[in-house]
Design a protein around this motif. Structure first.
Motif, short mmCIF file in Angstrom:
data_model
loop_
_atom_site.label_atom_id
_atom_site.label_comp_id
_atom_site.label_asym_id
_atom_site.label_seq_id
_atom_site.Cartn_x
_atom_site.Cartn_y
_atom_site.Cartn_z
N SER A 90 -2.91 -1.16 -18.55
CA SER A 90 -3.80 -2.24 -18.96
C SER A 90 -5.09 -2.19 -18.15
N GLU A 91 -6.08 -2.89 -18.63
CA GLU A 91 -7.38 -2.88 -17.96
C GLU A 91 -7.32 -3.51 -16.57
N ASP A 92 -6.43 -4.53 -16.44
CA ASP A 92 -6.41 -5.31 -15.20
C ASP A 92 -5.71 -4.61 -14.06
N VAL A 93 -5.10 -3.44 -14.32
CA VAL A 93 -4.26 -2.85 -13.29
C VAL A 93 -5.05 -2.53 -12.02
N SER A 94 -6.31 -2.14 -12.20
CA SER A 94 -7.11 -1.82 -11.01
C SER A 94 -7.29 -3.06 -10.13
N LEU A 95 -7.28 -4.22 -10.78
CA LEU A 95 -7.39 -5.49 -10.07
C LEU A 95 -6.16 -5.73 -9.19
N TYR A 96 -4.95 -5.61 -9.82
CA TYR A 96 -3.72 -5.82 -9.05
C TYR A 96 -3.61 -4.81 -7.93
N ARG A 97 -3.97 -3.57 -8.29
CA ARG A 97 -3.83 -2.49 -7.33
C ARG A 97 -4.67 -2.77 -6.07
N ILE B 296 -3.26 -5.58 -3.87
CA ILE B 296 -2.10 -5.17 -3.08
C ILE B 296 -2.51 -4.24 -1.94
N ILE B 297 -3.39 -3.28 -2.27
CA ILE B 297 -3.81 -2.33 -1.23
C ILE B 297 -4.53 -3.03 -0.10
N THR B 298 -5.49 -3.87 -0.43
CA THR B 298 -6.24 -4.52 0.65
C THR B 298 -5.34 -5.51 1.41
N GLY B 299 -4.43 -6.17 0.68
CA GLY B 299 -3.50 -7.08 1.34
C GLY B 299 -2.63 -6.35 2.34
N VAL C 148 -7.10 -13.83 -2.98
CA VAL C 148 -5.68 -13.52 -3.15
C VAL C 148 -5.23 -12.50 -2.10
N ALA C 149 -6.05 -11.45 -1.90
CA ALA C 149 -5.66 -10.44 -0.92
C ALA C 149 -5.62 -11.04 0.49
N ALA C 150 -6.57 -11.94 0.80
CA ALA C 150 -6.57 -12.55 2.13
C ALA C 150 -5.34 -13.43 2.31
N LEU C 151 -4.96 -14.17 1.24
CA LEU C 151 -3.75 -14.99 1.31
C LEU C 151 -2.52 -14.12 1.54
N MET C 152 -2.47 -13.01 0.80
CA MET C 152 -1.34 -12.11 0.93
C MET C 152 -1.27 -11.54 2.36
N ALA C 153 -2.44 -11.09 2.85
CA ALA C 153 -2.47 -10.53 4.20
C ALA C 153 -2.05 -11.59 5.22
N THR C 154 -2.49 -12.83 5.02
CA THR C 154 -2.14 -13.91 5.95
C THR C 154 -0.64 -14.19 5.92
N ALA C 155 -0.08 -14.19 4.70
CA ALA C 155 1.36 -14.45 4.58
C ALA C 155 2.16 -13.35 5.27
N ILE C 156 1.82 -12.10 5.01
CA ILE C 156 2.55 -10.99 5.65
C ILE C 156 2.38 -11.06 7.17
N GLY C 157 1.13 -11.24 7.60
CA GLY C 157 0.86 -11.27 9.04
C GLY C 157 1.58 -12.42 9.72
N THR C 158 1.64 -13.59 9.07
CA THR C 158 2.31 -14.75 9.66
C THR C 158 3.81 -14.48 9.82
N MET C 159 4.42 -13.93 8.77
CA MET C 159 5.86 -13.62 8.83
C MET C 159 6.15 -12.66 9.98
N ILE C 160 5.38 -11.56 10.01
CA ILE C 160 5.65 -10.53 11.02
C ILE C 160 5.37 -11.08 12.42
N GLY C 161 4.28 -11.84 12.56
CA GLY C 161 3.95 -12.41 13.87
C GLY C 161 5.02 -13.39 14.34
N LEU C 162 5.52 -14.26 13.44
CA LEU C 162 6.55 -15.23 13.81
C LEU C 162 7.83 -14.52 14.25
N LEU C 163 8.27 -13.54 13.44
CA LEU C 163 9.51 -12.84 13.75
C LEU C 163 9.40 -12.11 15.09
#
Lengths: 346, 287
Positions: B142-149, B152-155, B79-94
Motif C-alpha cells: 500500500s502507499e502508506d507503508v513507507s509511513l509505518y516503516r 517504526i524505524i525512527t522509534g 507517533v515515533a517520539a511517543l513510541m521511542a518514549t514508551a520503549i525507553g521508559t519501559m527499559i529504563g524502569l526495568l
C-alpha cells in the motif's frame, strides 16, 4: 536458668516458655549481617523475643542499636546487601525468614504492617492520599480502585481526619504533619493487620501532635485487637504504650521486662543510665543554677571490632574484669524480667 | 505579560502549525485542488490566485503539498517520539528497578544502539522487503507503508536517551522511603514501578519526549531526503526537499518553504522542551 550462650535454642525455648505459649510472633536468635569493606557487621546479633496477640512490645535503644533493622528483617524489607544470616521468625506458624517472596508479599500490608518515622517521605508525593490509603485494599482484597477510594475516606475518618472526602483527592504536601501520619496509620491498618510495626512514628512530629498520635495508636489497638511492636528511642513514649519492653544495645538485647517492672527496677546499667537521661520536669529547684542533662559517656562500640565481653563494658560504671572476658547471658532477674549483666542482682 | 507570552510562544507556534496541517482538506476543497494531481502544463508556476505559492516541478499546488507534508512530518514525529518514549521508559524502569544483571544487559543494549552507525543500518532496514517478513501483501504494497516503516524505524532508533534518563531517575527514586513503604504494603515489583516510580519520573520524561519530537522530525526529513523515508506521491517536508535539490537555482522557493518549516518545527520543539523543563522542574532557578 542460666546459659553461657544467649542465642542457644535451649535457653531461648525456656525463655519463650516462661512468657507463655501461643505467641503471635516469635523471634529466635535473629542475626542480621551487612557485609562492609572492613568485614561483616552484625547489626542484629542473636536477638530473641516474642509478642502475644493484642500485646504491645516496646523496643528501645539508641540510634544504630539494630532496633529498626530487626523490624525490617522480620518484614523482609532489609536494604541490600543486608541479609538475615541466622535465626528464625515464627509468625502464625510460618517462618518468615524462609518464606518465599510471594508468600511474604501477601502477608505484608495484610497481616503485618509497618509505619515509618517520617510520614512525608513515606507517602508518594504525586499520588493522591485516597489512592495511597486504599492501595492496600486494592492489593490484598482485590477491591476496585474507585471503591477503595471510598473505603479510604472511611479509614481517614476513623483515624480522625476531618473532611475525608476532600482529603482523599489531596496530595501529601497539602496535609499537615499530624494529618500525614494519621494517613500513614490509616494505610497500615486498612486490612486490619494482626501485627503492626511502628518505627518511631512520632519522632518527626511536634510534641502536642505526638500525644494525639499515641492515643490514636492505642485506640486502634484496643479496637482491632492487633499486636504492636513499638520502636523508639524515647522512653517516655514507650512507657505509655508498651506492655513489655525490650532494651537493645549494639545489636543485642540487654534487658527485657514488663513495662512497670522495667521502670521501677531497671537491672542493667545501660537501662538505668537510659532512664536517668530522661529530663524530669521540676527536678531543679527554682532559682538554682541550671544542671546539665544527664548523658551516657562514651560511644557505642564498633560491632566489627568488639571483643568477647559485654558490649556496654567500655561505658559501664560497674564493669569489672569478667565483663570484658565473656558475654553475659540473659538470665532471670525477676518474674518475666530478663537481664544480660553479671553485676545485676537476681 | 511579555514573560508569559515568551514561555507559551513555542507551544503556540506548534499548535498553529498542527492546526494548519489539519486544515489541509479545507484548503483543498476551497481551492478545488488535489495535492497529488500532476499538471505538466503548470510546472514551476508563479504564485497566483489559483496557486497561492505557485506550483512544483510536476505542476502540483505548493500550499497543498506543504500542508499535506506537514501532516505527515508532524504525525510521524509525534507517533515515533511517543513510541521511542514508551520503549525507553519501559527499559529504563526495568533496568533501574531490578538492577544487577538485567540492568547490565539492558544498558549494554542501549549502548549498542547508540554506537550503531545509524544511517547505513536504516538504509538497510528501509530496503527490507516486507512481504518476505510475512506482512500481508495488501499492507506491504500500500502507499502508506513507507509511513509505518519510518515511524517504526525512527522509534526503534531514538529510545536510548529516554531509557538512560528513566534509569537514572528510577535508581534515585527506588531508594526513597515511599517505595519501601509501598513494598511494605505488599505491592509487587510492577505496581511499585508503574504506580509509584513512574509518576515521579514523569516530568523529565515529558521534557525528553518533547525534545525527541524535534529530533525525530529531523531524522524523518533526512531519511526522506535520501529517498528512504516517505515515498512519493505522498508529500513530506523531507522528500519535497529531495525533489527541490535539482532545481535549487531555478526555483529556490521549492526548497526554501519545506526547509524553513522543518527549521521552525524543530526549533520550537526544542524551545518548548526547555521551557517545560524550566516550569516543571522545581529545582530550576530564574523562573
Amino acid at each position: 536458668m542460666t546459659s553461657l550462650d544467649p542465642a542457644a535454642p535451649t535457653a531461648e525455648d525456656e525463655a519463650v516458655g516462661a512468657t507463655g505459649a501461643g505467641m503471635l510472633l516469635e523471634v529466635q536468635g535473629l542475626e542480621v549481617t551487612f557485609p562492609t569493606t572492613r568485614g561483616p557487621l552484625k547489626a542484629v546479633d542473636g536477638v530473641s523475643y516474642s509478642i502475644a496477640a493484642g500485646q504491645t512490645l516496646g523496643v528501645v535503644g539508641e540510634s544504630g542499636c539494630g532496633k529498626s533493622v530487626a523490624a525490617l528483617a522480620i518484614l523482609g524489607l532489609l536494604p541490600p546487601p543486608g541479609a538475615v544470616t541466622a535465626g528464625q521468625v515464627l509468625f502464625a506458624g510460618a517462618d518468615l525468614v524462609r518464606l518465599d517472596r510471594g508468600a511474604l508479599r501477601r502477608l505484608r500490608g495484610d497481616r503485618l504492617a509497618m509505619i515509618f518515622q517520617d510520614p512525608l517521605s513515606a507517602l508518594n508525593p504525586v499520588v493522591p492520599i485516597g489512592d495511597q490509603v486504599g492501595e492496600t485494599l486494592v492489593i490484598h482484597r482485590q477491591v476496585a480502585p474507585s471503591l477503595a477510594r471510598k473505603e479510604a475516606a472511611a479509614l481517614l475518618r476513623r483515624v480522625g481526619i476531618s473532611d475525608p472526602d476532600r482529603r482523599i483527592t489531596e496530595y501529601p504536601h497539602q496535609l499537615s504533619g499530624g494529618m500525614r501520619q494519621r494517613a500513614v496509620i490509616a494505610m497500615a491498618v486498612a486490612c486490619r493487620p494482626a501485627l503492626l510495626f511502628a518505627d518511631e512514628p512520632t519522632t518527626a512530629l511536634d510534641v502536642t501532635v505526638q500525644a494525639q498520635i499515641l492515643d490514636l495508636l492505642d485506640e486502634l489497638r484496643a479496637d482491632t485487637g492487633m499486636a504492636m511492636q513499638f520502636i523508639s528511642h524515647n522512653l517516655a513514649v514507650v512507657s505509655r504504650l508498651a506492655d513489655e519492653v525490650v532494651v537493645m544495645y549494639a545489636g543485642r538485647i540487654v534487658e527485657r521486662a514488663p513495662t512497670n517492672e522495667l521502670f521501677r527496677h531497671p537491672a542493667h546499667p545501660y537501662t538505668q543510665a537510659l532512664i536517668d537521661t530522661v529530663p524530669v520536669k521540676g527536678r531543679r529547684p527554682l532559682g538554682s543554677p541550671p544542671t546539665k542533662l544527664a548523658s551516657i559517656p562514651g560511644q557505642v562500640a564498633d560491632m566489627r571490632t568488639a571483643g568477647p565481653g559485654c558490649r556496654f563494658a567500655a561505658r559501664c560504671p560497674q564493669a569489672a574484669y569478667d565483663c570484658r572476658a565473656a558475654e553475659p547471658p540473659l538470665r532471670e532477674a525477676g518474674k518475666n524480667h530478663w537481664v544480660a549483666c553479671f553485676r545485676a542482682a537476681t | 505579560m511579555p514573560l508569559l507570552w515568551g514561555r507559551l510562544l513555542p507551544g503556540g507556534v506548534l499548535v498553529l502549525l498542527a492546526a494548519l496541517a489539519l486544515s489541509a482538506p479545507i484548503y483543498e476543497a476551497a481551492w478545488g485542488i488535489d495535492p497529488n494531481a500532476v499538471d505538466l502544463s503548470q510546472r514551476y508556476g508563479q504564485p497566483s490566485l489559483t496557486h497561492p505559492l505557485g506550483t512544483d516541478e510536476l505542476g502540483r499546488d505548493l500550499v497543498a503539498r506543504l500542508l499535506r507534508g506537514g501532516r505527515v512530518s508532524l504525525s510521524v514525529g509525534l507517533v515515533a517520539a511517543l513510541m521511542a518514549t514508551a520503549i525507553g521508559t519501559m527499559i529504563g524502569l526495568l533496568a533501574g528497578y531490578f538492577g544487577g544483571k538485567l540492568d547490565a544487559l539492558l544498558m549494554r543494549l542501549t549502548d549498542s544502539v547508540i554506537a550503531l552507525p545509524l544511517l547505513p543500518l536504516l538504509i538497510v532496514l528501509a530496503a527490507v522487503d516486507l512481504t518476505k517478513l510475512g506482512v500481508p501483501a495488501a499492507i506491504a504494497q500500500s502507499e502508506d507503508v513507507s509511513l509505518y516503516r519510518i515511524v517504526i524505524i525512527t522509534g526503534l532508533a531514538s529510545w536510548t536517551t529516554v531509557a538512560r534518563l528513566v534509569r537514572g531517575e528510577t535508581l534515585a527514586l527506588r531508594e526513597r522511603e515511599f517505595v519501601l513503604a509501598a513494598i511494605g504494603q505488599g505491592a509487587g515489583a510492577f505496581r511499585v514501578m508503574f504506580v509509584h516510580i513512574f509518576p515521579n519520573a514523569l516530568t523529565p520524561i515529558i521534557v525528553a519526549a518533547t525534545l525527541s519530537v524535534g529530533n525525530v522530525i529531523l531524522f524523518e526529513s533526512v531519511l526522506s531526503f535520501l529517498g528512504l523515508g516517505i515515498q512519493p506521491p505522498i508529500a513530506s517536508w523531507g522528500n519535497m526537499l529531495t525533489h527541490a535539490q535539482e532545481t535549487i537555482w531555478s526555483a529556490p522557493a521549492l526548497a526554501i518553504y519545506p526547509g524553513v518549516l522543518i527549521l521552525i518545527v524543530v526549533a520550537n520543539c526544542n524551545l518548548l522542551g526547555d521551557r517545560l523543563r524550566d516550569s516543571l522542574d522545581p529545582r530550576s532557578v530564574g523562573r
